[in-house]
Design a protein around this motif. Structure first.
Motif, PDB file in Angstrom:
ATOM      1  N   MET A 180       0.845  -1.182   0.000  1.00  0.00           N
ATOM      2  CA  MET A 180       0.000   0.000   0.000  1.00  0.00           C
ATOM      3  C   MET A 180       0.892   1.248   0.000  1.00  0.00           C
ATOM      4  O   MET A 180       1.714   1.429   0.874  1.00  0.00           O
ATOM      5  N   GLN A 181       0.689   2.104  -0.964  1.00  0.00           N
ATOM      6  CA  GLN A 181       1.490   3.300  -1.097  1.00  0.00           C
ATOM      7  C   GLN A 181       0.669   4.518  -0.677  1.00  0.00           C
ATOM      8  O   GLN A 181      -0.497   4.650  -1.044  1.00  0.00           O
ATOM      9  N   ILE A 182       1.294   5.392   0.095  1.00  0.00           N
ATOM     10  CA  ILE A 182       0.620   6.590   0.575  1.00  0.00           C
ATOM     11  C   ILE A 182       0.729   7.693  -0.481  1.00  0.00           C
ATOM     12  O   ILE A 182       1.799   7.936  -1.020  1.00  0.00           O
ATOM     13  N   ASP A 183      -0.393   8.313  -0.757  1.00  0.00           N
ATOM     14  CA  ASP A 183      -0.411   9.437  -1.688  1.00  0.00           C
ATOM     15  C   ASP A 183      -0.130  10.708  -0.874  1.00  0.00           C
ATOM     16  O   ASP A 183      -1.023  11.290  -0.266  1.00  0.00           O
ATOM     17  N   TRP A 184       1.140  11.112  -0.830  1.00  0.00           N
ATOM     18  CA  TRP A 184       1.577  12.219   0.018  1.00  0.00           C
ATOM     19  C   TRP A 184       0.951  13.546  -0.402  1.00  0.00           C
ATOM     20  O   TRP A 184       0.691  14.410   0.441  1.00  0.00           O
ATOM     21  N   TYR A 185       0.705  13.713  -1.672  1.00  0.00           N
ATOM     22  CA  TYR A 185       0.114  14.955  -2.165  1.00  0.00           C
ATOM     23  C   TYR A 185      -1.301  15.140  -1.599  1.00  0.00           C
ATOM     24  O   TYR A 185      -1.655  16.210  -1.095  1.00  0.00           O
ATOM     25  N   TRP A 210      -5.194  17.393   2.377  1.00  0.00           N
ATOM     26  CA  TRP A 210      -6.209  17.114   3.396  1.00  0.00           C
ATOM     27  C   TRP A 210      -5.832  17.793   4.717  1.00  0.00           C
ATOM     28  O   TRP A 210      -6.676  18.394   5.386  1.00  0.00           O
ATOM     29  N   LEU A 211      -4.552  17.698   5.091  1.00  0.00           N
ATOM     30  CA  LEU A 211      -4.094  18.335   6.325  1.00  0.00           C
ATOM     31  C   LEU A 211      -4.148  19.857   6.222  1.00  0.00           C
ATOM     32  O   LEU A 211      -4.519  20.540   7.186  1.00  0.00           O
ATOM     33  N   THR A 212      -3.793  20.383   5.060  1.00  0.00           N
ATOM     34  CA  THR A 212      -3.870  21.831   4.850  1.00  0.00           C
ATOM     35  C   THR A 212      -5.305  22.312   4.992  1.00  0.00           C
ATOM     36  O   THR A 212      -5.574  23.331   5.646  1.00  0.00           O
ATOM     37  N   LEU A 213      -6.232  21.583   4.421  1.00  0.00           N
ATOM     38  CA  LEU A 213      -7.644  21.938   4.540  1.00  0.00           C
ATOM     39  C   LEU A 213      -8.090  21.872   5.998  1.00  0.00           C
ATOM     40  O   LEU A 213      -8.848  22.741   6.460  1.00  0.00           O
ATOM     41  N   ALA A 214      -7.633  20.885   6.739  1.00  0.00           N
ATOM     42  CA  ALA A 214      -7.991  20.772   8.155  1.00  0.00           C
ATOM     43  C   ALA A 214      -7.494  21.987   8.935  1.00  0.00           C
ATOM     44  O   ALA A 214      -8.204  22.522   9.796  1.00  0.00           O
ATOM     45  N   PHE A 215      -6.281  22.450   8.632  1.00  0.00           N
ATOM     46  CA  PHE A 215      -5.766  23.632   9.317  1.00  0.00           C
ATOM     47  C   PHE A 215      -6.504  24.904   8.902  1.00  0.00           C
ATOM     48  O   PHE A 215      -6.732  25.801   9.721  1.00  0.00           O
TER      49      PHE A 215
END
Length: 73
Positions: free
Chosen positions: A1-6, A11-16
């Motif tokens: 399973m590969q994480i899509d870092w982008y 998602w984290l930017t939107l959360a902030f």
């Protein structure tokens, strides 16, 4: 399973960003940050469209006090 870092970064930017919106609207910022991690853009819509009567009441009270002070001087 590969994480899509982008996507994770977006998602984290939107959360902030939602955390900031919640603080501006005098809402529980931590709660909305955690909710944003789960539901993402839906949380943004909820924060932006939710009206806070407390904010309107506070602004009304501040303006009324200012006007009363101006009339007394």
């Amino acid at each position: 399973m590969q994480i899509d870092w982008y996507r994770l970064a977006l998602w984290l930017t939107l959360a902030f960003i939602n955390l900031g919106f919640a603080q501006i609207k005098s809402m529980n910022a931590r709660f909305w940050f955690l909710i944003s991690l789960i539901i993402g853009p839906v949380a943004t819509v909820l924060i932006v469209t939710k009206k806070k009567k407390r904010i309107i009441y506070s602004l009304h009270r501040i303006i009324s006090k200012k006007l009363k002070d101006d009339n007394n001087s």
